[in-house]
Design a protein around this motif. Structure first.
Motif, short mmCIF file in Angstrom:
data_model
loop_
_atom_site.label_atom_id
_atom_site.label_comp_id
_atom_site.label_asym_id
_atom_site.label_seq_id
_atom_site.Cartn_x
_atom_site.Cartn_y
_atom_site.Cartn_z
N SER A 269 0.83 -1.21 0.00
CA SER A 269 0.00 0.00 0.00
C SER A 269 0.86 1.26 0.00
O SER A 269 0.54 2.25 -0.66
N TYR A 271 3.86 1.61 -1.26
CA TYR A 271 4.41 1.80 -2.61
C TYR A 271 3.40 2.55 -3.49
O TYR A 271 3.77 3.43 -4.27
N GLN A 272 2.13 2.20 -3.36
CA GLN A 272 1.09 2.88 -4.14
C GLN A 272 1.04 4.37 -3.78
O GLN A 272 1.02 5.23 -4.66
N PRO A 277 3.49 2.40 -8.01
CA PRO A 277 2.46 1.35 -8.13
C PRO A 277 2.99 0.05 -8.71
O PRO A 277 2.50 -1.03 -8.38
N GLU A 278 4.01 0.15 -9.59
CA GLU A 278 4.53 -1.06 -10.21
C GLU A 278 5.20 -1.96 -9.17
O GLU A 278 5.13 -3.20 -9.26
N ALA A 281 2.33 -3.60 -7.26
CA ALA A 281 1.68 -4.61 -8.11
C ALA A 281 2.53 -5.87 -8.22
O ALA A 281 2.01 -6.99 -8.20
N THR A 304 -6.74 -2.13 -6.09
CA THR A 304 -6.03 -1.53 -7.22
C THR A 304 -6.95 -1.44 -8.43
O THR A 304 -6.99 -0.41 -9.13
N ASN A 307 -9.46 1.39 -7.84
CA ASN A 307 -8.88 2.71 -8.06
C ASN A 307 -8.71 3.02 -9.55
O ASN A 307 -8.75 4.18 -9.95
#
Length: 405
Positions: A269, A271-272, A277-278, A281, A304, A307
């Motif tokens: 979370s 990282y997002q 985001p990569e 993910a 994800t 969003n």
């Protein structure tokens, strides 16, 4: 020869004078009460000669504290006999005084040990009090837990000192000779966790991290301690540098705890939120590759998708997550949000009502689990359902409108 004898006598006199007790130590050793002796030690510590005198001073405090301990133990033993024999008179027991005396004894025993194991004035290490103190203090050490619990809500600073003394004494040289296989410290993890809580409450974050790290070493307190470690690290994130520091902490925890869903979820979370985001993910994909039914990974992947407005994929993901764990209000709220979003985008009144009907039980379940909206804000999406399905004049709609206001 006479000169040599005089020289010898001078040397002997010097030796005797050197070994004599200082006036400060004499006063401490003559003290009759713990409070008087403690005051003298605090006021005259720098006047004591060498490590031997300092050790002796603190040992006097141990002796006086142990007098109180012995007195109350005798009273308790007397009462046990009275109860067993059904005859005699119960003796009054000063429970809080007994627990405090145990704390005073252990605390000053640790101070005594600190000086007792240092070189004396001749440069030799000859502990005088180590063995006796270890044997008499280890059995009463657990009373510190009772004392800390007794004063915890009244004096958090003192409670922290008491619990800290218990935890720190575990690795003191004073108890190095105790056979832990016969006398294991079964309370260390839990007391460390509690000490971390008090340290945090008294705004000593370094001490809080110290004790939560000790609690992490105990399997019984590991999960709670890990949650606390993350919570401590997440506080006060005001700048990007703070967030990056938190990121590093989580990454280190993830290396040490690769199986922890809590650390995994927090890091993915983060990282997002940090615009990576990569990386989040990739973490989720790897997790699901190893464990397709991992609840945290499924919920994060669905979030994800939500969003990114991929509502069908998000709904499917949330449904699968709920089939594994059905008590997370946030997932129910997200489900309702996704279905409501599809309803709002539909041009068909019939389809809208169908979708709001589908959304309704998820949001009402969310309300049931989290009525105070502490974890999920279900109110507005639920109001959308009520408006669509029951109309603006329905009692349920009115009640929810009033709640939101």
């Amino acid at each position: 020869m006479k000169k040599l004898m005089i020289l010898a006598l001078m040397m002997l006199g010097t030796s005797v004078a050197f070994a004599a007790q200082s006036d400060a130590l004499k006063a401490i050793l003559k003290a009759k009460t713990f409070d008087d002796a403690e005051a003298l030690v605090k006021s005259s510590l720098n006047s004591l000669v060498g490590n031997e005198e300092k050790a002796a001073a603190y040992n006097k405090l141990v002796d006086l504290a142990m007098e109180k301990v012995s007195k109350e133990q005798e009273a308790m033993q007397n009462n046990q006999m009275v109860e067993q024999l059904k005859t005699g008179k119960l003796a009054p027991v000063d429970t809080i005084g007994y627990e405090k005396a145990c704390y005073d004894a252990v605390l000053n025993g640790l101070e005594c040990e600190k000086y007792d194991i240092l070189p004396n004035v001749k440069g030799k290490v000859k502990p005088k009090f180590h063995d006796a103190n270890a044997n008499r203090l280890w059995p009463i050490r657990t009373q510190l837990i009772m004392y800390g619990q007794e004063i915890g809500e009244k004096d958090k600073d003192l409670a922290l000192k008491v619990f800290s003394t218990y935890v720190d004494s575990n690795k003191s040289s004073l108890f190095s000779g105790i056979d832990r296989s016969k006398q294991p410290d079964e309370y260390l993890g839990e007391v460390s966790r509690v000490a971390a809580v008090y340290a945090y409450q008294t705004k000593n974050i370094d001490l809080a991290n110290k004790y939560v790290d000790i609690a992490l070493e105990d399997t019984a307190t590991y999960k709670q301690a890990l949650d606390m470690k993350i919570f401590f690290a997440s506080q006060g994130l005001k700048t990007k540098d703070d967030s990056l520091k938190f990121e590093k902490t989580l990454e280190e925890l993830y290396v040490k705890n690769p199986g922890s869903d809590v650390v995994f979820g927090q890091l993915a979370s983060l990282y997002q939120s940090l615009g990576q985001p990569e990386r989040g993910a990739k973490m989720i994909e790897d997790r699901l590759a190893k464990d397709p039914n991992n609840y945290t990974a499924l919920a994060l992947k669905a979030q994800t998708d939500m969003n990114a407005q991929r509502y069908d994929e998000a709904i499917a993901g949330f449904k699968k997550a709920l089939s594994i764990k059905d008590d997370d209000p946030l997932v129910y709220a997200y489900m309702g949000f996704c279905i409501n979003a599809k309803a709002a985008a539909s041009q068909s009144v019939q389809d809208q009502k169908k979708l709001y009907t589908e959304s309704l039980p998820y949001l009402e379940k969310c309300r049931q689990i989290d009525p105070e909206r502490q974890h999920a804000n279900w109110a507005y999406p639920l109001l959308q359902c009520y408006y669509s399905l029951y109309g603006e004049n329905d009692a349920r709609t009115k009640e929810l409108e009033a709640l939101i206001k």
